[in-house]
Design a protein around this motif. Structure first.
Motif, PDB file in Angstrom:
ATOM      1  N   GLN A   4       0.846  -1.189   0.000  1.00 51.10           N
ATOM      2  CA  GLN A   4       0.000   0.000   0.000  1.00 51.10           C
ATOM      3  C   GLN A   4       0.878   1.235   0.000  1.00 51.10           C
ATOM      4  OE1 GLN A   4      -2.672  -0.154   3.354  1.00 51.10           O
ATOM      5  NE2 GLN A   4      -4.290  -1.183   2.203  1.00 51.10           N
ATOM      6  N   GLN A   5       0.626   2.131  -0.947  1.00 47.53           N
ATOM      7  CA  GLN A   5       1.371   3.382  -1.021  1.00 47.53           C
ATOM      8  C   GLN A   5       0.591   4.462  -0.279  1.00 47.53           C
ATOM      9  OE1 GLN A   5       4.326   4.009  -2.211  1.00 47.53           O
ATOM     10  NE2 GLN A   5       4.786   2.078  -3.258  1.00 47.53           N
ATOM     11  N   ARG A   6       1.245   5.086   0.699  1.00 51.12           N
ATOM     12  CA  ARG A   6       0.631   6.178   1.458  1.00 51.12           C
ATOM     13  C   ARG A   6       1.515   7.406   1.332  1.00 51.12           C
ATOM     14  NH1 ARG A   6      -2.399   3.692   5.628  1.00 51.12           N
ATOM     15  NH2 ARG A   6      -3.023   5.802   6.291  1.00 51.12           N
ATOM     16  N   LYS A   7       1.014   8.533   1.752  1.00 45.49           N
ATOM     17  CA  LYS A   7       1.775   9.767   1.652  1.00 45.49           C
ATOM     18  C   LYS A   7       2.943   9.742   2.647  1.00 45.49           C
ATOM     19  CE  LYS A   7       1.396  14.788   1.768  1.00 45.49           C
ATOM     20  NZ  LYS A   7       0.532  15.960   2.023  1.00 45.49           N
ATOM     21  N   GLY A   8       4.153   9.692   2.121  1.00 44.27           N
ATOM     22  CA  GLY A   8       5.337   9.706   2.964  1.00 44.27           C
ATOM     23  C   GLY A   8       5.822   8.344   3.405  1.00 44.27           C
ATOM     24  N   PHE A   9       5.061   7.296   3.148  1.00 44.57           N
ATOM     25  CA  PHE A   9       5.506   5.958   3.546  1.00 44.57           C
ATOM     26  C   PHE A   9       4.791   4.897   2.716  1.00 44.57           C
ATOM     27  CE2 PHE A   9       1.917   6.954   6.255  1.00 44.57           C
ATOM     28  CZ  PHE A   9       1.196   5.774   6.352  1.00 44.57           C
ATOM     29  N   GLU A  10       5.339   3.686   2.797  1.00 39.81           N
ATOM     30  CA  GLU A  10       4.794   2.536   2.067  1.00 39.81           C
ATOM     31  C   GLU A  10       4.616   1.378   3.041  1.00 39.81           C
ATOM     32  OE1 GLU A  10       6.030  -0.416  -1.680  1.00 39.81           O
ATOM     33  OE2 GLU A  10       7.488   0.950  -0.776  1.00 39.81           O
ATOM     34  N   GLU A  11       3.532   0.637   2.896  1.00 38.37           N
ATOM     35  CA  GLU A  11       3.235  -0.502   3.773  1.00 38.37           C
ATOM     36  C   GLU A  11       3.291  -1.797   2.974  1.00 38.37           C
ATOM     37  OE1 GLU A  11      -0.409  -0.178   5.867  1.00 38.37           O
ATOM     38  OE2 GLU A  11       0.065   1.732   6.813  1.00 38.37           O
ATOM     39  N   VAL A  12       3.897  -2.808   3.574  1.00 38.45           N
ATOM     40  CA  VAL A  12       3.896  -4.164   3.019  1.00 38.45           C
ATOM     41  C   VAL A  12       3.245  -5.072   4.056  1.00 38.45           C
ATOM     42  CG1 VAL A  12       5.285  -6.070   2.163  1.00 38.45           C
ATOM     43  CG2 VAL A  12       6.001  -3.728   1.700  1.00 38.45           C
ATOM     44  N   HIS A  13       2.157  -5.697   3.692  1.00 32.74           N
ATOM     45  CA  HIS A  13       1.400  -6.555   4.609  1.00 32.74           C
ATOM     46  C   HIS A  13       1.688  -8.017   4.283  1.00 32.74           C
ATOM     47  CE1 HIS A  13      -1.401  -3.434   6.319  1.00 32.74           C
ATOM     48  NE2 HIS A  13      -0.885  -2.777   5.290  1.00 32.74           N
ATOM     49  N   VAL A  14       2.133  -8.750   5.287  1.00 32.42           N
ATOM     50  CA  VAL A  14       2.407 -10.186   5.142  1.00 32.42           C
ATOM     51  C   VAL A  14       1.406 -10.937   6.020  1.00 32.42           C
ATOM     52  CG1 VAL A  14       4.100 -12.024   5.429  1.00 32.42           C
ATOM     53  CG2 VAL A  14       4.847  -9.738   4.748  1.00 32.42           C
ATOM     54  N   PRO A  15       0.529 -11.720   5.427  1.00 32.95           N
ATOM     55  CA  PRO A  15      -0.487 -12.408   6.243  1.00 32.95           C
ATOM     56  C   PRO A  15       0.113 -13.506   7.099  1.00 32.95           C
ATOM     57  CG  PRO A  15      -0.587 -13.167   3.969  1.00 32.95           C
ATOM     58  CD  PRO A  15       0.424 -12.049   4.003  1.00 32.95           C
ATOM     59  N   ALA A  16      -0.618 -13.891   8.122  1.00 32.55           N
ATOM     60  CA  ALA A  16      -0.172 -14.968   9.006  1.00 32.55           C
ATOM     61  C   ALA A  16      -0.239 -16.302   8.276  1.00 32.55           C
ATOM     62  CB  ALA A  16      -1.040 -15.004  10.256  1.00 32.55           C
ATOM     63  N   VAL A  17       0.717 -17.158   8.548  1.00 30.53           N
ATOM     64  CA  VAL A  17       0.726 -18.501   7.961  1.00 30.53           C
ATOM     65  C   VAL A  17      -0.376 -19.326   8.615  1.00 30.53           C
ATOM     66  CG1 VAL A  17       2.093 -20.589   7.607  1.00 30.53           C
ATOM     67  CG2 VAL A  17       3.196 -18.349   7.532  1.00 30.53           C
ATOM     68  N   LYS A  18      -1.130 -19.982   7.784  1.00 37.73           N
ATOM     69  CA  LYS A  18      -2.235 -20.782   8.313  1.00 37.73           C
ATOM     70  C   LYS A  18      -1.674 -21.976   9.084  1.00 37.73           C
ATOM     71  CE  LYS A  18      -6.480 -23.126   6.914  1.00 37.73           C
ATOM     72  NZ  LYS A  18      -7.320 -23.570   5.763  1.00 37.73           N
ATOM     73  N   PRO A  19      -2.034 -22.123  10.354  1.00 37.87           N
ATOM     74  CA  PRO A  19      -1.478 -23.243  11.135  1.00 37.87           C
ATOM     75  C   PRO A  19      -1.981 -24.588  10.630  1.00 37.87           C
ATOM     76  CG  PRO A  19      -3.166 -22.091  12.389  1.00 37.87           C
ATOM     77  CD  PRO A  19      -2.946 -21.283  11.145  1.00 37.87           C
ATOM     78  N   LYS A  20      -1.138 -25.590  10.770  1.00 35.89           N
ATOM     79  CA  LYS A  20      -1.516 -26.934  10.331  1.00 35.89           C
ATOM     80  C   LYS A  20      -2.512 -27.551  11.297  1.00 35.89           C
ATOM     81  CE  LYS A  20       2.763 -28.032   7.863  1.00 35.89           C
ATOM     82  NZ  LYS A  20       3.922 -28.941   7.773  1.00 35.89           N
ATOM     83  N   ASP A  21      -3.359 -28.407  10.749  1.00 36.58           N
ATOM     84  CA  ASP A  21      -4.314 -29.131  11.583  1.00 36.58           C
ATOM     85  C   ASP A  21      -3.562 -30.240  12.325  1.00 36.58           C
ATOM     86  OD1 ASP A  21      -6.511 -30.179  12.779  1.00 36.58           O
ATOM     87  OD2 ASP A  21      -7.295 -31.176  10.976  1.00 36.58           O
TER      88      ASP A  21
END
Length: 668
Positions: free
Chosen positions: A258-275
């Motif tokens: 995500q590009q924002r004014k003055g900064f940039e965000e990188v979102h890394v989702p949580a790894v789905k836990p194994k059953d």
């Protein structure tokens, strides 16, 4: 003359010769001037011409001799070829090639060269395919000296004199191979003849050294001139512990920017836990009765611990466990400790406390104290003494004798193992546990390398087994670390990815693009406030800063923004019990900034505060009264405070040794 010159080519140069008018007139004058030389001058000129001709012939002869020397040098010296010459000269076939694979590839090359059914051309084709059209110089060398490489390697690998004689007799039966054997023997004879000369040179050097001792300053100058100096700085990684050997880095699926004014965000989702509902778990009741008191409040081991149970408790294999935070690595260490205790326990259940020592290496003094408290309480039924050995706390020889488990830091244990006087109890070490061994890549990595190397050397010299166990976060090159620790890949290497993490971790990386320092500082505070407001009234937030002064500044900045936006009510309601508790406790606080922040549900924590104030903040956050706590890394090292959201404000810290801002270390 001019017309003829236009039409003819100069016999020497091969171009048309054109005379200008001025040159023609000059040449005509020269032609009319006749030079008459004496007889003596003519003889002198003839002698000079003969000398030049002789010099040219000598130079040509020298060139011919050099060509002959080059032809002779092209032949491979058989004494250079040892048992590992092929592996050393061929180099890696792949950038990620490991030691075992390199050895196998070298054996494949030797098998191709040894195959008598294949001619030289087919061998060369197979080698080109094996090397993937690389390293043509090596292929050219081994094909030209095929049988010399094969038989010299066999001779170098001969395990005894009888096997060597058998290979030599086989070589004598072939004219080609007998020539190689004669070359080997003739070179050896020449080396024997040179021994006397070497001895003479050795005596001359010793005499020179004794003369130098009379003039020490001259000797120092000579030593500096002749000494080969290795500059370690020149071969070290410029990035230090932040060096990345991965050629590319890919984000997990589902990541977005995500590009924002003055900064940039990188979102890394949580790894789905194994059953893991159907996974087999080891019940504590199935452990031997003498081992169950160490797991008093447990009913069963988790999935990671259950998979490690057999290797950690029932064998004496070296282990490397790579697992995410919270996977239960400490319990695996406890299983290994119990396994060692079982080795020194009689059939009646009596433990021989004087026959062994266990060393637990933790990266920080705060973690050392935590491990001592944990192990001391759980091993109390066995009368095992657990003691701390750090720079702040020393141990006498009698205390060391009475201690079975020594918990220490890498630097302290490195010093202890260097001293020859303390060998009496280091020889009793039977188990070495290194926690957070991924710090091998940090600035303190060489200390851990020295500890492991010294331990392996002790095993080889004394022939007494010392079990090495490495506990680590997830590593990209865990196979290399396992090889370094002498861990068997099949029996002792265990790697668990982030899907085994008990609490899934969602990550956000925010890169501030603002260049001006003041605006960047203000923007970082605004981002902190924005992220805090996303969790306000729902979950507690920890904000980590990198200086004591910054904790108070950040806490006040976030509070002031909340006051300005009239959002303080989302942190604490007016009629809540937490507000009354915080207001009451604030009156007893000695720290001025903390006293100002507590009534609003904000707190701060760093090592410069009074101990009572720090304990109060920890208790209030643990009980859920403080909603936002701004602190330094001291809190993460020494205190276990769970929080839903953690913000790390800034990834650079000022390093006074280097005089510049550096990236955070792996430990931070």
């Amino acid at each position: 003359v001019e017309d003829i010159a236009h039409d003819t080519l100069d016999s020497t140069i091969g171009v048309s010769v054109v005379f200008e008018e001025d040159e023609e007139s000059d040449n005509n004058d020269e032609l009319h001037t006749r030079v008459v030389k004496s007889k003596e001058e003519q003889e002198q000129d003839d002698a000079e011409e003969e000398g030049q001709e002789t010099a040219v012939k000598g130079a040509l002869a020298t060139v011919d001799d050099d060509d002959e020397d080059v032809e002779e040098e092209e032949g491979l010296d058989p004494h250079v070829i040892d048992a590992y010459w092929i592996q050393r000269e061929m180099g890696p076939l792949d950038d990620n090639e490991e030691a075992e694979e390199a050895q196998k590839n070298a054996e494949r090359v030797l098998d191709l060269l040894s195959d008598e059914a294949m001619d030289d051309q087919n061998v060369e084709k197979q080698l080109v395919l094996l090397f993937q059209y690389k390293n043509f110089e090596f292929i050219k060398t081994v094909c030209r000296n095929r049988w010399k490489v094969v038989y010299c390697t066999r001779l170098a690998r001969a395990e005894n004199e009888e096997e060597r004689r058998g290979i030599e007799s086989q070589m004598q039966q072939s004219p080609t191979l007998s020539g190689i054997l004669e070359e080997l023997r003739s070179t050896t004879a020449r080396q024997h003849q040179q021994t006397d000369t070497k001895e003479f040179k050795k005596q001359m050097r010793s005499a020179e050294a004794s003369a130098r001792s009379l003039h020490p300053f001259a000797a120092q100058e000579d030593d500096l001139k002749t000494r080969n100096i290795l500059e370690l700085e020149s071969i070290s990684f410029e990035q230090g512990g932040h060096f990345m050997s991965n050629k590319k880095c890919e984000l997990p699926p589902g990541s977005f920017r995500q590009q924002r004014k003055g900064f940039e965000e990188v979102h890394v989702p949580a790894v789905k836990p194994k059953d893991q509902s159907g996974a087999d778990r080891i019940k504590i009741a199935t452990l031997p009765k003498w081992a169950q008191p160490a797991f008093e409040n447990y009913t069963s081991l988790n999935v990671v611990q259950s998979k490690m149970y057999k290797a950690a408790f029932q064998t004496q294999e070296n282990l490397l466990l790579c697992a995410p935070t919270g996977a239960g690595k400490t319990e695996v260490a406890m299983l290994a400790i119990l396994s060692e205790l079982g080795q020194h326990m009689s059939e009646e259940g009596v433990l021989d406390l004087g026959s062994f020592k266990i060393v637990y290496v933790a990266p920080m003094k705060a973690l050392v104290q935590e491990v001592v408290t944990n192990l001391g309480a759980r091993l109390k039924p066995y009368n095992v003494t657990v003691s701390e050995l750090t720079g702040d706390r020393q141990m006498t020889k009698s205390q060391i004798t009475d201690t079975q488990i020594i918990v220490t830091t890498p630097e302290k244990w490195d010093i202890v193992t260097r001293k020859s006087g303390d060998r009496t109890y280091t020889q009793q070490v039977r188990l070495l546990i290194i926690d957070e061994i991924h710090l091998l890549h940090d600035d303190r990595g060489p200390v851990l390398e020295a500890i492991v190397a010294r331990t392996i050397r002790q095993i080889e010299s004394t022939q007494e087994m010392i079990r090495i166990i490495g506990l680590s976060a997830t590593l990209p090159n865990y196979k290399d670390v396992a090889h370094f620790l002498r861990v068997s890949r099949d029996a002792g290497l265990f790697h668990f990815d982030n899907s085994y993490r008990p609490v899934p971790l969602q990550q956000q990386y925010i890169g501030v693009t603002e260049k001006k320092p003041l605006k960047r500082f203000q923007l970082m505070n605004e981002i902190c406030y924005e992220k805090v407001m996303e969790q306000a009234g729902k979950n507690q937030v920890l904000i980590f800063t990198h200086s004591r002064k910054e904790t108070g500044k950040t806490a006040r900045a976030v509070r002031d923004m909340a006051l300005q936006a009239d959002t303080l009510g989302r942190f604490l309601r007016e009629d809540s019990a937490s507000r009354e508790i915080l207001t009451t406790e604030a009156e007893n606080v000695k720290h001025g900034e903390l006293k100002d922040l507590l009534p609003y549900g904000f707190g701060m924590h760093h090592a410069g505060m009074h101990r009572r104030d720090r304990r109060l903040v920890e208790d209030l956050f643990r009980d859920g009264h403080i909603q936002v706590l701004v602190c330094t890394a001291t809190l993460a090292w020494g205190v276990n405070l769970p929080a839903h959201t953690v913000i790390i404000k800034g990834t650079q810290i000022y390093n006074p040794e280097k005089g510049k801002w550096t990236e955070l270390s792996a430990l931070d």
